[in-house]
Write a protein that holds these residues in place. Sequence first.
Motif, mmCIF file in Angstrom:
data_model
loop_
_atom_site.group_PDB
_atom_site.id
_atom_site.type_symbol
_atom_site.label_atom_id
_atom_site.label_comp_id
_atom_site.label_asym_id
_atom_site.label_seq_id
_atom_site.Cartn_x
_atom_site.Cartn_y
_atom_site.Cartn_z
ATOM 1 N N LYS A 24 0.858 -1.142 0.153
ATOM 2 C CA LYS A 24 0.088 -0.347 0.133
ATOM 3 C C LYS A 24 1.071 1.269 0.450
ATOM 4 C CE LYS A 24 -3.419 -2.075 2.129
ATOM 5 N NZ LYS A 24 -5.160 -2.358 3.693
ATOM 6 N N TRP A 25 2.115 0.817 0.514
ATOM 7 C CA TRP A 25 2.620 2.552 0.931
ATOM 8 C C TRP A 25 3.502 2.546 -0.235
ATOM 9 C CZ3 TRP A 25 8.427 2.310 0.384
ATOM 10 C CH2 TRP A 25 8.748 3.300 0.473
ATOM 11 N N ILE A 26 4.044 1.702 -1.139
ATOM 12 C CA ILE A 26 4.573 1.378 -2.818
ATOM 13 C C ILE A 26 3.676 2.304 -3.554
ATOM 14 C CG2 ILE A 26 5.695 0.407 -4.368
ATOM 15 C CD1 ILE A 26 7.138 -1.039 -2.148
ATOM 16 N N GLY A 27 2.294 1.569 -3.588
ATOM 17 C CA GLY A 27 1.195 2.074 -4.683
ATOM 18 C C GLY A 27 1.153 3.337 -4.180
ATOM 19 N N GLY A 28 0.914 4.157 -2.996
ATOM 20 C CA GLY A 28 0.290 5.373 -2.595
ATOM 21 C C GLY A 28 2.283 5.807 -2.555
ATOM 22 N N ALA A 29 2.736 5.201 -2.967
ATOM 23 C CA ALA A 29 3.967 7.173 -3.919
ATOM 24 C C ALA A 29 3.931 6.237 -5.187
ATOM 25 C CB ALA A 29 5.289 5.776 -3.176
ATOM 26 N N ASN A 30 3.988 5.525 -5.684
ATOM 27 C CA ASN A 30 3.421 5.336 -6.755
ATOM 28 C C ASN A 30 2.111 6.636 -7.572
ATOM 29 O OD1 ASN A 30 5.377 4.128 -7.746
ATOM 30 N ND2 ASN A 30 3.937 2.118 -7.927
ATOM 31 N N GLN A 31 1.641 6.558 -6.442
ATOM 32 C CA GLN A 31 0.426 7.956 -7.144
ATOM 33 C C GLN A 31 0.957 8.848 -7.562
ATOM 34 O OE1 GLN A 31 -3.105 6.486 -4.635
ATOM 35 N NE2 GLN A 31 -3.888 3.974 -6.055
ATOM 36 N N GLY A 32 1.945 8.880 -5.986
ATOM 37 C CA GLY A 32 2.427 10.136 -5.612
ATOM 38 C C GLY A 32 3.252 11.158 -7.223
ATOM 39 N N MET A 33 3.453 10.043 -7.657
ATOM 40 C CA MET A 33 4.625 10.237 -8.002
ATOM 41 C C MET A 33 4.510 10.684 -9.711
ATOM 42 S SD MET A 33 7.838 10.363 -7.482
ATOM 43 C CE MET A 33 8.922 10.605 -9.076
#
Length: 68
Positions: A24-33
Motif C-alpha cells: 500500500k505504501w509503494i502504491g501510494g508513492a507511485n500515485q504521488g509520483m
Amino acid sequence: MHQALVFKNPTRGTSRPGSSYVDKWIGGANQGMEAQEEAERQRKTKALAEEEDKQRRIRRSTRRSRNL
C-alpha cells in the motif's frame, strides 16, 4: 510503473502481515509520483502555449510596425 513487493515466508509459503502495508505504501508513492509527473506535464504545456502566444503577438506587432 506499478510494482508490488511480496514477502513470502519460506517455511509456510504465506505472506507476512506487514507486507500488505508495504504494498500500500509503494502504491501510494507511485500515485504521488504520477500526480507530480502529470502536474509537470501540464505546467510545461501551459508554458509552451504561453510562449507560442507571446511569439504570435510579437510577430503581429512586427508586421504592423512594418506597415506603418
